[in-house]
Design a protein around this motif. Sequence first.
Motif, mmCIF file in Angstrom:
data_model
loop_
_atom_site.group_PDB
_atom_site.id
_atom_site.type_symbol
_atom_site.label_atom_id
_atom_site.label_comp_id
_atom_site.label_asym_id
_atom_site.label_seq_id
_atom_site.Cartn_x
_atom_site.Cartn_y
_atom_site.Cartn_z
ATOM 1 N N VAL A 6 0.814 -1.131 -0.173
ATOM 2 C CA VAL A 6 0.079 0.039 -0.071
ATOM 3 C C VAL A 6 0.974 1.273 -0.028
ATOM 4 N N GLU A 7 0.978 1.985 -1.152
ATOM 5 C CA GLU A 7 1.990 2.889 -1.092
ATOM 6 C C GLU A 7 1.327 3.647 -2.411
ATOM 7 N N ASP A 8 1.211 4.876 -2.232
ATOM 8 C CA ASP A 8 0.886 5.913 -3.092
ATOM 9 C C ASP A 8 1.879 6.451 -4.203
ATOM 10 N N GLU A 9 3.055 6.418 -3.998
ATOM 11 C CA GLU A 9 4.059 6.879 -4.692
ATOM 12 C C GLU A 9 4.379 5.960 -5.797
ATOM 13 N N ASP A 10 3.948 6.012 -6.996
ATOM 14 C CA ASP A 10 3.937 4.994 -7.840
ATOM 15 C C ASP A 10 5.334 4.394 -8.112
ATOM 16 N N LEU A 50 2.437 -1.438 4.602
ATOM 17 C CA LEU A 50 1.347 -0.143 4.518
ATOM 18 C C LEU A 50 2.039 1.085 4.759
ATOM 19 N N ASP A 51 1.988 2.133 3.963
ATOM 20 C CA ASP A 51 2.899 3.287 4.184
ATOM 21 C C ASP A 51 1.663 4.292 4.835
ATOM 22 N N ILE A 52 2.427 5.001 6.011
ATOM 23 C CA ILE A 52 1.507 5.813 6.721
ATOM 24 C C ILE A 52 1.045 7.144 6.152
ATOM 25 N N GLY A 53 1.736 7.720 5.127
ATOM 26 C CA GLY A 53 1.511 8.803 4.529
ATOM 27 C C GLY A 53 0.714 8.606 3.153
ATOM 28 N N LEU A 54 -0.795 8.513 3.141
ATOM 29 C CA LEU A 54 -1.460 8.276 2.128
ATOM 30 C C LEU A 54 -2.660 9.310 1.814
ATOM 31 N N VAL A 100 11.530 2.691 8.798
ATOM 32 C CA VAL A 100 11.540 3.884 8.453
ATOM 33 C C VAL A 100 12.221 4.277 7.018
ATOM 34 N N LYS A 101 11.299 4.978 6.377
ATOM 35 C CA LYS A 101 11.993 5.364 4.965
ATOM 36 C C LYS A 101 13.079 6.578 5.256
ATOM 37 N N PRO A 102 14.009 6.441 4.409
ATOM 38 C CA PRO A 102 14.213 5.505 3.296
ATOM 39 C C PRO A 102 14.958 4.118 3.983
HETATM 40 CA CA CA Z 1 3.291 8.007 0.736
#
Ligand code: CA
Length: 225
Positions: A6-10, A50-54, A100-102
Amino acid sequence: MRVLLVEDEDRLAQLLKRGLTEEGLLADVAATGEDAQWMAKATPYDVVVLDIGLPGMDGFETCRRMRGDGVGAPVLMLTARDAVEDRIHGLDTGADDYLVKPFDFGELLARLRALARRRGDDRGPVLQVDGLTLDPATRRVQRDGADIPLSTKEFQMLEVFMRHPGEVLTRLDLLEGAWDAGYENRSNVVDVYVRYLREKVDRPFGLHTLETVRGAGYRLVPRNR
Ligand code: CA
């Protein structure tokens, strides 16, 4: 092993999907929490990243709703900030681990395997149909104690059969079980892999346990019928 990403950055999502696929995992991508919620409900994933920032519903809320829907898959949360509150909040909403990203891809892979293994332990790992055994945790397949080396796809398809012994599975059932959601519906690929499997799990043992059910699909039957 089937992963929901689940990640909005394609670009990142596609990069991760490619990496996981190269490692022999199945990966489906959801770009929003809403999509992730219904996908996790419809498909038994082994682990959810699951990415938190969506956009819209964030990762915390998505996780809470998935748990509310009874989704039991382990959840690995991705956070852009190494904030202690985020970790605590994430674990409160039902996440199992966070990264933690990256992050390093090898680290992601190791965490995913650890989570899936933990889950494999509590769902009773080894599947057995007569003398045929399949261990999802170690990826080992044996017939009467003899090892049967299988490719990733063969293994995934056999796992689908062994989770439904005696049931007629359509080509679509097998496609959905062993290929990721982006895969084109070409049922002849199923026929090809069933042939490969027969060559490995049946023929050397003089058995015919993977039956063709005319007009319907395939069925794994007990050998002493
Ligand atoms: Ca994101």
